[in-house]
Design a protein around this motif. Structure first.
Motif: not given
Length: 410
Positions: A14-19, A83-96
């Motif tokens: 979902t991070m890069l348009d067209g990919f 780097l082509r794209a950067i995003t951040e996800v909540d801690s519970d997504y990867f249990d961190t």
């Protein structure tokens, strides 16, 4: 099934348009935590989730460093992460414990160096050429972008502080302490010009094939500092037998380097063992303290050819070593090999100034484009001994051919 890899794939799609990836392959984690090679009909990209502590820099700094590399090294024989794209996800997504940064980047050619040191002269020469190119660029774009600048006095202060701390432990042989203090009394040794440096060279950040160094990863610790810092780190990745070739090629590729840069690199490589001791003392791990002290004793015997007086119990070094300091000019090759061996055997922490963290954002980062011109000829910066640029406060990658990725985790 690796659910974290699947989660990463879902986020990256979902991070890069067209990919719109149609294939995914898990990759060795290196320092990133989770990595996946994604591909569609047109391209391959590497998605990384920073689920482990990133000791090099925050991802925002790595993205800015990539832009500066584009400006400084348009004709370099090596590449670096784009780097082509950067995003951040909540801690519970990867249990961190904290939110996780996810990046999407172009793959790097070759494979990480891993645990096998560079023993062939071809790759040692290529490594030296890459660092010579890196150190020959103008420092202003780096300092103007807000990355740290460490002048010679700052570098010397940091090392003296570590030496003082190590002496207070009473676990460093007296002849080693005397040797290091004598090195700091050589005023000319510390007359150098700070240059752009990589600042985070290790077995996961140097990508090679069978013939040469192809790419440098982990570029977020870019700063203006002593080029000997990079040379010392590189010496831990090179077989001692190939070190003379490495240093000779560096000198040849960067003839305007200060005359003491190799001596400082050897000194900093020696300090890797001392840093291991300090880290062990700070952690309270007595077993690690004993191991570090034993390695210092062995290193002392290698340097001086016989056992010294043993560890000191005072804050400063004793003045009567068993063998006395060796003549540096006559023993440079021995010291270089001993330094590399010691550095390779110790997991030394970084002590250089860290880059101030920048805020992560849910944004698309386009391919970096040069925004300023700069010269790789450092003649104007080497003309006045001791002159400095002004001081201001202040990755990821992989082989598309997964079968060739031989990286290892530290």
């Amino acid at each position: 099934m690796d659910t974290k890899a699947l989660k990463l794939t879902a986020i990256a799609a979902t991070m890069l348009d067209g990919f719109v990836p149609t294939t995914w392959t898990p990759l060795p984690p290196l320092d990133a935590g989770v990595r996946v090679l994604l591909g569609d009909d047109d391209q391959q990209l590497v998605a990384s989730a920073q689920t482990r502590l990133d000791r090099s820099a925050d991802t925002g700094s790595a993205a800015e460093a990539g832009r500066i590399y584009e400006t400084l090294y348009p004709h370099a024989d090596f590449t670096w992460p784009r780097l082509r794209a950067i995003t951040e996800v909540d801690s519970d997504y990867f249990d961190t414990a904290t939110p996780t940064t996810v990046t999407l980047a172009d793959p790097l050619p070759g494979a990480p160096l891993g645990d096998v040191p560079i023993a062939d002269t071809a790759r040692a020469s290529s490594f030296a050429q890459a660092l010579a190119t890196l150190h020959s660029a103008a420092p202003e774009p780096v300092s103007d972008a807000g990355f740290p600048v460490e002048d010679p006095s700052r570098s010397q202060f940091l090392i003296l502080e570590r030496l003082d701390q190590a002496a207070s432990t009473g676990r460093v042989p007296s002849s080693l302490l005397q040797h290091w203090e004598e090195e700091f009394e050589k005023v000319a040794l510390w007359h150098f010009l700070a240059t752009p440096i990589h600042g985070c060279l290790d077995e996961t950040s140097v990508y090679t094939d069978q013939e040469r160094v192809l790419a440098l990863a982990e570029i977020g610790r870019l700063r203006v500092a002593d080029p000997a810092i990079d040379l010392a780190a590189a010496s831990a990745l090179i077989d001692p037998a190939a070190l003379p070739t490495f240093y000779e090629e560096y000198r040849s590729s960067r003839p305007r380097a200060d005359e003491h840069v190799i001596s400082r690199a050897e000194l900093l490589a020696e300090f890797a063992v001392l840093d291991w001791l300090l880290e062990a003392v700070d952690s309270g791990d007595e077993t690690a303290v004993e191991d570090a002290a034993a390695l210092l004793t062995s290193f002392d015997e290698v340097l001086f050819g016989s056992a010294s007086d043993g560890p000191t119990s005072a804050h400063g070094p004793a003045t009567d070593s068993a063998s006395g300091p060796v003549d540096e000019a006559d023993d440079a090759a021995t010291r270089g090999s001993a330094s590399a061996t010691a550095a390779a055997g110790a997991a030394a922490p970084d002590v250089e100034a860290a880059i101030t963290e920048t805020e992560s954002a849910d944004v698309f980062i386009p391919r970096a484009q040069p925004t300023a011109t700069s010269s790789e000829d450092d003649s104007e910066f080497d003309s006045e001994p001791g002159s400095q640029v002004r001081t201001e406060p202040t990755r990821d990658s992989d082989d598309p051919d997964v079968g060739d990725d031989t990286g290892s985790t530290r």
